[in-house]
Design a protein around this motif. Structure first.
Motif, PDB file in Angstrom:
ATOM      1  N   TYR A  19       0.961  -1.232   0.007  1.00  0.00           N
ATOM      2  CA  TYR A  19       0.049   0.064   0.035  1.00  0.00           C
ATOM      3  C   TYR A  19       0.931   1.284   0.050  1.00  0.00           C
ATOM      4  N   MET A  20       0.636   2.173  -0.855  1.00  0.00           N
ATOM      5  CA  MET A  20       1.271   3.345  -0.975  1.00  0.00           C
ATOM      6  C   MET A  20       0.806   4.569  -0.190  1.00  0.00           C
ATOM      7  N   THR A  21      -0.300   4.485   0.560  1.00  0.00           N
ATOM      8  CA  THR A  21      -0.711   5.475   1.574  1.00  0.00           C
ATOM      9  C   THR A  21       0.470   6.345   2.164  1.00  0.00           C
ATOM     10  N   GLU A  22       1.230   5.726   2.820  1.00  0.00           N
ATOM     11  CA  GLU A  22       2.229   6.409   3.775  1.00  0.00           C
ATOM     12  C   GLU A  22       2.993   7.350   2.854  1.00  0.00           C
ATOM     13  N   ASP A  23       3.445   6.574   1.584  1.00  0.00           N
ATOM     14  CA  ASP A  23       4.274   7.450   0.697  1.00  0.00           C
ATOM     15  C   ASP A  23       3.644   8.421   0.041  1.00  0.00           C
ATOM     16  N   GLN A  24       2.217   8.440  -0.240  1.00  0.00           N
ATOM     17  CA  GLN A  24       1.552   9.404  -0.658  1.00  0.00           C
ATOM     18  C   GLN A  24       1.322  10.736   0.246  1.00  0.00           C
ATOM     19  N   GLU A  25       1.200  10.378   1.579  1.00  0.00           N
ATOM     20  CA  GLU A  25       1.275  11.317   2.462  1.00  0.00           C
ATOM     21  C   GLU A  25       2.437  12.058   2.694  1.00  0.00           C
ATOM     22  N   PHE A  26       3.537  11.271   2.522  1.00  0.00           N
ATOM     23  CA  PHE A  26       4.702  11.931   2.603  1.00  0.00           C
ATOM     24  C   PHE A  26       4.997  12.818   1.481  1.00  0.00           C
ATOM     25  N   ILE A  27       4.664  12.510   0.188  1.00  0.00           N
ATOM     26  CA  ILE A  27       4.807  13.430  -0.862  1.00  0.00           C
ATOM     27  C   ILE A  27       3.948  14.525  -0.705  1.00  0.00           C
ATOM     28  N   ILE A  28       2.719  14.415  -0.356  1.00  0.00           N
ATOM     29  CA  ILE A  28       1.807  15.601  -0.286  1.00  0.00           C
ATOM     30  C   ILE A  28       2.174  16.557   0.726  1.00  0.00           C
ATOM     31  N   ASN A  29       3.005  16.285   1.831  1.00  0.00           N
ATOM     32  CA  ASN A  29       3.604  17.105   2.648  1.00  0.00           C
ATOM     33  C   ASN A  29       4.532  18.215   1.831  1.00  0.00           C
ATOM     34  N   GLN A  30       5.192  17.661   0.854  1.00  0.00           N
ATOM     35  CA  GLN A  30       6.081  18.490   0.186  1.00  0.00           C
ATOM     36  C   GLN A  30       5.203  19.401  -0.904  1.00  0.00           C
ATOM     37  N   LEU A  31       3.855  18.971  -1.353  1.00  0.00           N
ATOM     38  CA  LEU A  31       2.852  19.679  -1.798  1.00  0.00           C
ATOM     39  C   LEU A  31       2.506  21.053  -0.902  1.00  0.00           C
ATOM     40  N   TYR A  32       2.224  20.631   0.163  1.00  0.00           N
ATOM     41  CA  TYR A  32       2.004  21.841   1.128  1.00  0.00           C
ATOM     42  C   TYR A  32       3.042  22.737   1.141  1.00  0.00           C
ATOM     43  N   GLU A  33       4.280  22.390   1.361  1.00  0.00           N
ATOM     44  CA  GLU A  33       5.426  23.176   1.641  1.00  0.00           C
ATOM     45  C   GLU A  33       5.628  24.275   0.219  1.00  0.00           C
ATOM     46  N   ALA A  34       5.163  23.441  -1.116  1.00  0.00           N
ATOM     47  CA  ALA A  34       5.526  24.232  -2.307  1.00  0.00           C
ATOM     48  C   ALA A  34       4.135  25.330  -2.277  1.00  0.00           C
ATOM     49  N   ILE A  35       3.122  24.903  -1.899  1.00  0.00           N
ATOM     50  CA  ILE A  35       2.011  25.942  -1.873  1.00  0.00           C
ATOM     51  C   ILE A  35       2.398  27.222  -1.008  1.00  0.00           C
ATOM     52  N   GLU A  36       2.889  26.761   0.007  1.00  0.00           N
ATOM     53  CA  GLU A  36       3.243  27.905   1.310  1.00  0.00           C
ATOM     54  C   GLU A  36       4.497  28.852   0.465  1.00  0.00           C
ATOM     55  N   GLU A  37       5.326  28.169  -0.218  1.00  0.00           N
ATOM     56  CA  GLU A  37       6.232  28.951  -0.883  1.00  0.00           C
ATOM     57  C   GLU A  37       6.084  29.734  -2.051  1.00  0.00           C
ATOM     58  N   GLU A  38       5.283  29.103  -2.978  1.00  0.00           N
ATOM     59  CA  GLU A  38       5.160  29.592  -4.082  1.00  0.00           C
ATOM     60  C   GLU A  38       3.758  30.625  -4.273  1.00  0.00           C
ATOM     61  N   LYS A  39       2.909  30.177  -3.502  1.00  0.00           N
ATOM     62  CA  LYS A  39       1.628  31.017  -3.488  1.00  0.00           C
ATOM     63  C   LYS A  39       0.923  30.891  -4.505  1.00  0.00           C
ATOM     64  N   PRO A  40       0.338  29.737  -5.374  1.00  0.00           N
ATOM     65  CA  PRO A  40      -0.277  29.486  -6.466  1.00  0.00           C
ATOM     66  C   PRO A  40      -1.736  30.141  -6.263  1.00  0.00           C
ATOM     67  N   GLN A  41      -2.475  30.788  -7.064  1.00  0.00           N
ATOM     68  CA  GLN A  41      -3.923  31.066  -7.151  1.00  0.00           C
ATOM     69  C   GLN A  41      -4.895  29.896  -7.032  1.00  0.00           C
ATOM     70  N   VAL A  42      -4.165  28.879  -7.509  1.00  0.00           N
ATOM     71  CA  VAL A  42      -5.192  27.437  -7.866  1.00  0.00           C
ATOM     72  C   VAL A  42      -4.379  26.315  -7.852  1.00  0.00           C
ATOM     73  N   VAL A  43      -4.821  25.473  -7.425  1.00  0.00           N
ATOM     74  CA  VAL A  43      -4.420  23.865  -7.759  1.00  0.00           C
ATOM     75  C   VAL A  43      -5.346  23.187  -8.505  1.00  0.00           C
ATOM     76  N   LEU A  44      -4.397  22.617  -9.400  1.00  0.00           N
ATOM     77  CA  LEU A  44      -5.636  21.776 -10.191  1.00  0.00           C
ATOM     78  C   LEU A  44      -5.035  20.049 -10.203  1.00  0.00           C
ATOM     79  N   ILE A  45      -6.240  19.206 -10.016  1.00  0.00           N
ATOM     80  CA  ILE A  45      -6.014  17.673 -10.044  1.00  0.00           C
ATOM     81  C   ILE A  45      -6.734  17.117 -11.207  1.00  0.00           C
ATOM     82  N   ALA A  46      -6.029  16.853 -12.210  1.00  0.00           N
ATOM     83  CA  ALA A  46      -6.502  16.437 -13.473  1.00  0.00           C
ATOM     84  C   ALA A  46      -6.968  14.768 -13.403  1.00  0.00           C
TER      85      ALA A  46
END
Length: 392
Positions: A19-46
């Motif tokens: 199961y990749m759930t823990e790996d996915q949560e680990f990578i999503i934490n980096q998405l949070y950091e990127a949002i805080e640093e880059e300040k995008p106006q929107v996030v798309l999930i295609a």
């Protein structure tokens, strides 16, 4: 406007029993950091938020936490849509209520696709979400019997959008499917595919011509797991956030950062994420691969595919390997890979070859040596005798 283009999260993914759930949560934490640093106006999930239409409880809980964190805590709108792995109906649940919070989810395809408009300092940008739907669903929805392929379906959907689109404003499409350039019924752009991608249909009916999206300033695509462009930077796949097969070993994973200026011109950036465990392929003899000097120089916790070059039988090699590499996912023997490849080659022209020629190929595949002249003469006599018996 700065946009984070992501896709193919596949929350709840199971890869070779892991199961990749823990790996996915680990990578999503980096998405949070990127949002805080880059300040995008929107996030798309295609598309492909989940890996299957009925996701496990842990996957639902994780996605709930992720979307809550991005929308509520980081105050960043999210536009997401259903992919071919998702259940359209489940993804669509409560979507009307969630709009008020800044979470725009499209599950079921509708005749009229309601745009989501987000403003920057230059004015509005309109986002059109096109959730995945089989051609048969689109055919029934629009009552158009001419819709038989994914390309037919997308042309119909985009045609309706174009009828009401304001061309003087900037417009972005979000879609999930296999999009490429097709000229004279031939694929003009070769795209990188992965083993973890679920086929959309049999044959060429899955292909969508990229020309469908010519009216948009940018098209954010999901489905293919390798980040890549389709002809130009105006049409792109973000790829999956993680590697989900060993065919993706060389792919870089992360998010595509899209900047759209006041004239609608696009500039592309990429932010790579570092996984908790990488996917690696290692090759060699069993004894050498378990050498501590080699093991200590690499991350033994990675997800690993092992190709053993040993000849002959080995006693429980998987157990031995997992005592050193606990996350071995696949084990293959090099000699069997070669034999399989050779057998496929032989199978393509088996009717055109003599029995003796087939025997020589078989002998060489098994022994990795050419048959001697004496052996060939013996086999020739055996074949001749067998054929005479058959005639009688």
């Amino acid at each position: 406007m700065k946009i984070f283009h992501t896709g193919d999260w596949h929350i709840g993914k199971l890869v070779n029993g892991f199961y990749m759930t823990e790996d996915q949560e680990f990578i999503i934490n980096q998405l949070y950091e990127a949002i805080e640093e880059e300040k995008p106006q929107v996030v798309l999930i295609a598309g492909d938020l989940y890996d299957r239409s009925v996701p496990p409880v842990q996957a639902i809980e994780l996605l709930n936490r992720i979307l809550g964190k991005i929308v509520r805590d980081l105050k960043t709108p999210v536009i997401a849509l259903a992919g071919n792995h998702d259940s359209n109906e489940r993804i669509d649940f409560a979507s009307e209520l969630l709009k008020e919070s800044g979470l725009y989810i499209s599950g079921n395809l509708k005749k009229h696709i309601e745009k989501v408009t987000i403003h920057d300092e230059h004015g509005p940008i309109n986002f059109y979400s096109i959730p995945y739907a089989d051609p048969a669903v689109v055919r029934d929805l629009f009552e158009d019997n001419e819709i038989k392929s994914h390309d037919d379906a997308m042309r119909k959907i985009v045609g309706v959008i174009n009828d009401s689109m304001n061309r003087d404003e900037r417009n972005v499409a979000i879609a999930h499917g296999y999009v490429t350039y097709i000229k004279n019924d031939e694929v003009a752009v070769t795209l990188e595919e992965s083993e973890s991608e679920k086929p959309l249909s049999i044959g060429g009916t899955a292909l969508i011509n990229a020309e469908c999206f010519s009216t948009f300033n940018y098209t954010a695509l999901g489905h293919l797991h390798g980040p890549q462009k389709v002809g130009s930077d105006r049409i792109r796949y973000a790829g999956s956030l993680l590697k989900y097969s060993f065919s993706e070993v060389k792919q870089k994973k992360g998010i595509t950062i899209v900047s759209i200026d006041d004239k609608g011109e696009v500039e592309i950036g990429f932010r790579e994420f570092k996984p908790r465990r990488d996917f690696r392929i290692i090759t060699g003899e069993l004894k050498s691969l378990m050498n501590l000097d080699i093991v200590n120089s690499a991350n033994k916790e990675d997800y690993i595919k092992v190709i053993l070059t040993d000849k002959g039988e080995l006693l429980d090699p998987m157990a031995k390997l997992r005592s050193v590499y606990p996350n071995v996912m696949e084990l293959m023997r090099e000699e069997r890979i070669k034999a399989t490849a050779n057998s496929k080659t032989v199978a393509t022209n088996i009717r055109e070859r003599s029995k003796l020629s087939l025997f020589q190929s078989f002998y060489q595949d098994i022994t990795e040596e050419e048959c001697t002249l004496e052996g060939i003469e013996v086999m020739k006599k055996i074949i001749e005798k067998a054929e005479k018996v058959g005639e009688e």
